[in-house]
Scaffold this motif. Sequence first.
Motif, short mmCIF file in Angstrom:
data_model
loop_
_atom_site.label_atom_id
_atom_site.label_comp_id
_atom_site.label_asym_id
_atom_site.label_seq_id
_atom_site.Cartn_x
_atom_site.Cartn_y
_atom_site.Cartn_z
N ASP A 63 0.84 -1.20 0.00
CA ASP A 63 0.00 0.00 0.00
C ASP A 63 0.87 1.25 0.00
O ASP A 63 0.51 2.26 -0.62
CB ASP A 63 -0.90 0.01 1.24
N TYR A 64 2.00 1.16 0.70
CA TYR A 64 2.95 2.28 0.78
C TYR A 64 4.37 1.72 0.71
O TYR A 64 4.62 0.56 1.03
CB TYR A 64 2.80 3.06 2.10
N ALA A 65 5.29 2.57 0.29
CA ALA A 65 6.71 2.23 0.31
C ALA A 65 7.47 3.37 0.97
O ALA A 65 7.06 4.54 0.89
CB ALA A 65 7.23 2.00 -1.10
N PHE A 66 8.57 3.05 1.65
CA PHE A 66 9.29 4.07 2.39
C PHE A 66 10.79 3.87 2.29
O PHE A 66 11.29 2.77 2.00
CB PHE A 66 8.86 4.08 3.86
N VAL A 67 11.53 4.95 2.54
CA VAL A 67 12.98 4.92 2.71
C VAL A 67 13.30 5.61 4.03
O VAL A 67 12.84 6.73 4.28
CB VAL A 67 13.72 5.61 1.56
N ILE A 68 14.08 4.94 4.88
CA ILE A 68 14.49 5.48 6.17
C ILE A 68 15.98 5.80 6.14
O ILE A 68 16.78 5.00 5.66
CB ILE A 68 14.25 4.45 7.30
N GLU A 80 18.06 11.93 15.07
CA GLU A 80 16.81 11.99 14.31
C GLU A 80 16.79 10.93 13.20
O GLU A 80 17.79 10.69 12.54
CB GLU A 80 16.62 13.37 13.68
N ILE A 81 15.62 10.33 13.01
CA ILE A 81 15.37 9.43 11.90
C ILE A 81 14.55 10.17 10.86
O ILE A 81 13.48 10.72 11.18
CB ILE A 81 14.61 8.17 12.37
N TYR A 82 15.05 10.20 9.64
CA TYR A 82 14.35 10.90 8.56
C TYR A 82 13.77 9.85 7.61
O TYR A 82 14.46 8.94 7.16
CB TYR A 82 15.32 11.80 7.80
N THR A 83 12.48 10.00 7.28
CA THR A 83 11.79 9.01 6.45
C THR A 83 10.99 9.69 5.36
O THR A 83 10.39 10.75 5.57
CB THR A 83 10.82 8.16 7.31
N GLU A 84 10.99 9.08 4.18
CA GLU A 84 10.10 9.49 3.10
C GLU A 84 9.20 8.31 2.75
O GLU A 84 9.63 7.15 2.77
CB GLU A 84 10.91 9.91 1.87
N ILE A 85 7.94 8.61 2.40
CA ILE A 85 6.97 7.55 2.14
C ILE A 85 6.08 7.96 0.97
O ILE A 85 5.72 9.13 0.81
CB ILE A 85 6.14 7.26 3.42
N VAL A 86 5.73 6.97 0.13
CA VAL A 86 4.87 7.20 -1.03
C VAL A 86 3.79 6.12 -1.07
O VAL A 86 3.91 5.06 -0.44
CB VAL A 86 5.66 7.16 -2.36
N LYS A 87 2.76 6.37 -1.84
CA LYS A 87 1.75 5.36 -2.10
C LYS A 87 2.25 4.42 -3.18
O LYS A 87 2.93 4.82 -4.12
CB LYS A 87 0.43 6.01 -2.54
N GLY A 88 1.90 3.13 -3.06
CA GLY A 88 2.27 2.16 -4.07
C GLY A 88 3.70 1.66 -3.90
O GLY A 88 4.25 1.66 -2.80
N LEU A 89 4.29 1.25 -5.00
CA LEU A 89 5.63 0.67 -4.99
C LEU A 89 6.70 1.74 -4.84
O LEU A 89 6.51 2.90 -5.22
CB LEU A 89 5.87 -0.14 -6.27
N GLY A 90 7.86 1.31 -4.35
CA GLY A 90 8.92 2.26 -4.02
C GLY A 90 9.70 2.81 -5.19
O GLY A 90 10.53 3.70 -5.01
N GLU A 91 9.45 2.32 -6.41
CA GLU A 91 10.22 2.82 -7.55
C GLU A 91 9.95 4.30 -7.80
O GLU A 91 10.81 5.00 -8.33
CB GLU A 91 9.91 2.01 -8.81
N THR A 92 8.77 4.78 -7.44
CA THR A 92 8.50 6.22 -7.60
C THR A 92 9.27 7.06 -6.59
O THR A 92 9.43 8.26 -6.77
CB THR A 92 7.00 6.53 -7.47
N LEU A 93 9.75 6.41 -5.55
CA LEU A 93 10.51 7.11 -4.51
C LEU A 93 12.00 7.08 -4.79
O LEU A 93 12.69 8.10 -4.70
CB LEU A 93 10.21 6.48 -3.14
N VAL A 94 12.54 5.91 -5.14
CA VAL A 94 13.98 5.78 -5.35
C VAL A 94 14.38 6.04 -6.80
O VAL A 94 15.56 6.22 -7.10
CB VAL A 94 14.48 4.39 -4.91
N GLY A 95 13.41 6.07 -7.71
CA GLY A 95 13.69 6.36 -9.12
C GLY A 95 13.48 7.83 -9.43
O GLY A 95 13.17 8.64 -8.56
#
Length: 221
Positions: A63-68, A80-95
């Motif tokens: 449902d969501y993908a994240f990078v910590i 501090e822990i920094y996180t980014e999160i998107v809906k769906g697969l993580g390729e939209t986040l790391v690509g």
Amino acid sequence: MRSAGMPWPGDQGEERWNLAWQAIKKVWASKWNERAFISCRKANLHHNNLCMAVLIQEIICGDYAFVIHTKNPLSGDNSEIYTEIVKGLGETLVGAYPGRAMSFITKKNNLKSPFVTGYPSKLIGLYSRPSIIFRSDSNGEDLEKYAGAGLYDSVAMDEQERVVLDYARDRLIVDKAFQLLLFSRIAEAGKIIENLYSCAQDIEGVVKDGVIYVVQARPQI
């Protein structure tokens, strides 16, 4: 595939194996895509210094993908822990997909109180049926003074569905209790993994039906 215990998606026919082989070649060939070529030239880095490996992983249809990042990369603050999160697969986040992910920061001594630092503007979400993905893993991500992350391609064996996203109705935005609980659990997973390896970690993961899956962890550069 059998020895790794990874389920093969679909039949064992020649067409399916050809799809896998084409995906592997596309990942390896992304060493020469436009982004990577220009980046290497700017860094005065010869392509012979770059080596590409291809990771094969089962796709978790999340449902969501994240990078910590367990050390805040923006401030360098190790507390501090920094996180980014998107809906769906993580390729939209790391690509190289346009728009920004939702982001939040969590203090390691107060995991129950994450605070949002950015709201999402990713237009497209990627969704997949059960399949496998071939992921780029180049040494360019670890070379000194060269940030090679996100330059190279990852290719799924089966075509992914591109969905135009509507964040205004998503629980991540409209349900504060859900948001706090999910963000706290993701940060907790990051802290556990950092403690396990005794150094700051760069972690990728997926949330599926409320369950957190970690798909990759490595030392944060």
